[in-house]
Write an enzyme that holds these catalytic residues in place. Structure first.
Site, PDB file in Angstrom:
ATOM      1  N   ASP A   1      -6.983   1.489   3.545  1.00 17.36           N
ATOM      2  CA  ASP A   1      -6.395   0.487   3.727  1.00 17.36           C
ATOM      3  C   ASP A   1      -5.216   0.029   4.941  1.00 17.36           C
ATOM      4  O   ASP A   1      -4.536   1.368   5.222  1.00 17.36           O
ATOM      5  CB  ASP A   1      -6.270  -0.331   2.837  1.00 17.36           C
ATOM      6  CG  ASP A   1      -4.786   0.329   1.992  1.00 17.36           C
ATOM      7  OD1 ASP A   1      -3.959   0.712   2.300  1.00 17.36           O
ATOM      8  OD2 ASP A   1      -4.243  -1.067   1.692  1.00 17.36           O
TER       9      ASP A   1
ATOM     10  N   ASP B   1      -2.426   2.433   1.158  1.00 18.40           N
ATOM     11  CA  ASP B   1      -2.233   3.063  -0.047  1.00 18.40           C
ATOM     12  C   ASP B   1      -3.081   3.410  -0.921  1.00 18.40           C
ATOM     13  O   ASP B   1      -4.214   3.489  -2.438  1.00 18.40           O
ATOM     14  CB  ASP B   1      -0.740   2.828  -1.116  1.00 18.40           C
ATOM     15  CG  ASP B   1      -1.121   0.855  -0.761  1.00 18.40           C
ATOM     16  OD1 ASP B   1      -2.061   0.397  -0.121  1.00 18.40           O
ATOM     17  OD2 ASP B   1      -0.566   0.130  -1.617  1.00 18.40           O
TER      18      ASP B   1
ATOM     19  N   SER C   1      -1.499  -5.539   3.603  1.00 21.66           N
ATOM     20  CA  SER C   1      -1.971  -4.117   2.612  1.00 21.66           C
ATOM     21  C   SER C   1      -3.485  -5.036   3.149  1.00 21.66           C
ATOM     22  O   SER C   1      -4.041  -4.210   4.670  1.00 21.66           O
ATOM     23  CB  SER C   1      -1.728  -4.062   1.433  1.00 21.66           C
ATOM     24  OG  SER C   1      -2.461  -3.718   0.643  1.00 21.66           O
TER      25      SER C   1
ATOM     26  N   LYS D   1       1.192   4.076  -5.548  1.00 22.95           N
ATOM     27  CA  LYS D   1      -0.944   4.430  -5.244  1.00 22.95           C
ATOM     28  C   LYS D   1      -0.510   5.536  -3.021  1.00 22.95           C
ATOM     29  O   LYS D   1       0.247   4.598  -2.347  1.00 22.95           O
ATOM     30  CB  LYS D   1      -1.595   3.744  -5.243  1.00 22.95           C
ATOM     31  CG  LYS D   1      -1.521   2.317  -3.840  1.00 22.95           C
ATOM     32  CD  LYS D   1      -2.520   1.428  -5.390  1.00 22.95           C
ATOM     33  CE  LYS D   1      -3.020   0.192  -3.736  1.00 22.95           C
ATOM     34  NZ  LYS D   1      -1.834  -0.750  -4.135  1.00 22.95           N
TER      35      LYS D   1
END
Ligand code: VG1
Ligand code: CO
Length: 538
Positions: free
Chosen positions: A274, A278, A110, A373
């Protein structure tokens, strides 16, 4: 082939999958053990259909080849992979749902930096397209403790560059365009014609993809489909090391975008996402929108987009997220839910139809369209709202605060704290909590203090020790939590909030000064970890 192995310690999934240094993942059997443990935890791969893809960071493609060979050997029937090994987290979640797959592996750490000396990660998502819930991550971890062998097909690598199908033994591999179905989903949710008209009318934007996975998605959707000027998307080519940056969309790591938005040359809106696509950051001309406020504004205005025209079922936020969205839920007469940090806790609420929109203070917002998300989704919802309201981001924020009051908010991160010191601070604070209510510290009266524990209203499961929260009598709150995504030492997060009904245009850090002082005193931060200045303020 069955390959002998031994348990490797430390393979416990955190807030979002297993994250470690890339070199650790590259050690012999490391990735394989975790993948096999996952297959063992889901009762094998026989006959299953899976989605596999990642954010393009270093080791992504190599890891995918290993996973494909392991999937084939574990009896998986079909795997759908993004071309070039690329799939954003929300796109992967969508593909699981669209194809009625049994789950998927998403390879990403992430917002953590990428490269051979940085971070890598793997998470498993289930049938609903969402991150494995805690009972499954616990089973996976248990399986890593007893593993003695893993299965691997003795086959050649699959060509991931060409769209099409291939066989890996008895397993079918379909390489698909990573953007196509995600883009169709977005077209089904939002009024693309209205947004296109807004761009045609001179509306300007900068989208910073931070050399991470959303580049191809943003090019196709914002520039090609919606007609934003060429050059709207910057840093749009995914790089294995994200151009050596932190692909974390906040004012610190997306500083060039922030600088532009605070300058004379600012476009109408700035946005960033990112590593795995998400998270989102939204900035208006001269107006940064905190993620907690963004959640509240999106919830209050979602009905302006076609998919949400009938209103929302409810709103959920993670515990450290500000209460701004609760105020919206209250006004709209909707259910509002407070969950532990991490998207996995929203899955049950979404599946049960109790909520439509969810969000976290860490720049994550999403809805029932997937079970993750979704950075670009949030950006598109903002664009749809701007196209309907024909106001600037700053005007929309002002109007929101005048209606609901303002929840000033900031998160202070203390990174790379020695683990024992961070533990000591948390333990001492936990011990103090029962006696705090009624005390006055630094002039602030405490009304309640507890350790957050979540009872899932859908399946009745309980998750304890999810952060400590201290509420004060003037609408202030401080929350302490240890990060579950770091790969080095401990990261202590201090979340600060101060509600103001009328004073809506003050500087956030100034408004948060008193609650910050009280939080530092109560936690004995200076004494216990030797500092009070955070590394990152968002
Ligand atoms: C952080 C955020 C949390 C988010 C998680 C995964 O977790 O605080 O809100 O869900 O990252 O997001 P932690 O445990 O470090 O606070 V992502 O975009 O890194 O998958
Ligand atoms: Co992410």
């Amino acid at each position: 082939m069955k390959i002998k192995t031994q348990p490797i310690e430390g393979q416990k999934p955190g807030t979002s999958g297993l994250r470690k240094k890339t070199r650790v993942f590259m050690e012999q059997h490391y990735l394989e053990n975790f993948i096999q443990a996952t297959f063992n935890a889901i009762e094998g791969g026989t006959g299953k259909k899976l989605i596999v893809g990642g954010d393009g960071r270093f080791f992504n493609r190599q890891a995918i080849q290993t996973i494909l060979k392991m999937a084939a050997a574990n009896g998986v029937r079909e795997v759908i992979v993004g071309q070039g090994g690329i799939l954003s987290t929300p796109a992967a979640s969508h593909l699981i749902r669209l194809n009625a797959a049994d789950g998927g592996f998403i390879l990403s750490a992430s917002h953590n930096p990428g490269g051979i000396d940085e971070d890598f990660g793997v998470k498993f998502n289930g049938q609903n397209g969402g991150p494995a819930p805690e009972n499954l991550t616990a089973k996976i971890f248990d399986a890593t403790l007893t593993i003695s062998e893993y299965q691997l097909a003795d086959a050649a690598d699959v060509d991931l560059q060409e769209i099409g199908t291939a066989q890996l033994g008895a397993m079918l591999v379909r390489v698909v365009d990573p953007v196509e179905s995600y883009q169709s989903l977005m077209e089904s949710l939002f009024d693309f014609a209205a947004i296109r008209d807004m761009f045609a009318g001179g509306f300007t934007m900068r989208f910073d993809a931070m050399h991470a996975v959303t580049g191809p998605y943003a090019h196709a959707i914002l520039e090609d489909a919606l007609g934003a000027a060429k050059g709207t998307v910057v840093n749009g080519i995914p790089l294995e090391d994200f151009g050596k940056g932190h692909p974390d969309p906040n004012p610190i790591w997306a500083k060039p975008l922030m600088d532009l938005m605070m300058s004379e040359d600012a476009p109408d809106i700035g946005a960033a996402s990112d590593g795995d696509g998400d998270r989102n950051m939204i900035v208006g001309r001269g107006a940064y929108v905190t993620p907690s406020d963004s959640l509240a504004v999106l919830a209050a205005n979602a009905h302006l987009a076609p998919a949400y025209a009938d209103g929302l079922a409810g709103i959920a936020r993670s515990m450290p997220t500000s209460a701004a969205s609760d105020l919206v839920a209250k006004k709209l007469g909707l259910g509002s839910y407070e969950t532990p940090t991490g998207w996995k806790f929203f899955g049950n609420l979404l599946d049960a139809g109790k909520v439509t929109i969810c969000g976290e203070e860490s720049a994550g917002t999403g809805s029932s369209h997937v079970r993750e998300k979704d950075g670009l989704w949030a950006v598109l919802l903002w664009l749809n709202i701007l196209a309907e309201r024909k106001q600037s981001v700053a005007e929309i924020m002002m109007d929101h605060w005048q209606t609901f009051g303002r929840n000033y908010y900031s998160r202070h991160d203390f990174e790379n704290v020695a683990s024992e010191k961070a533990q000591t601070l948390m333990q001492r604070l936990a011990a103090k909590l029962p006696d705090l209510a009624g005390q006055t510290v630094e002039g602030m009266r405490i009304v309640s203090a507890d350790e957050f524990s979540y009872l899932d209203p859908v399946d009745g499961s309980v998750s304890e020790n999810q952060g400590m929260r201290i509420a004060f009598d003037d609408g202030a709150r401080a929350v302490f939590r240890l990060s579950g995504t770091g790969t080095q030492g401990a990261t202590l997060r201090l979340y600060l909030e101060q509600f103001a009904q009328n004073e809506t245009d003050r500087a956030p850090q100034e408004m948060l000064q008193n609650v910050r002082k009280a939080a530092l005193t109560i936690s004995e931060m200076q004494t216990l970890i030797g500092r009070v200045e955070p590394d990152v303020i968002t």
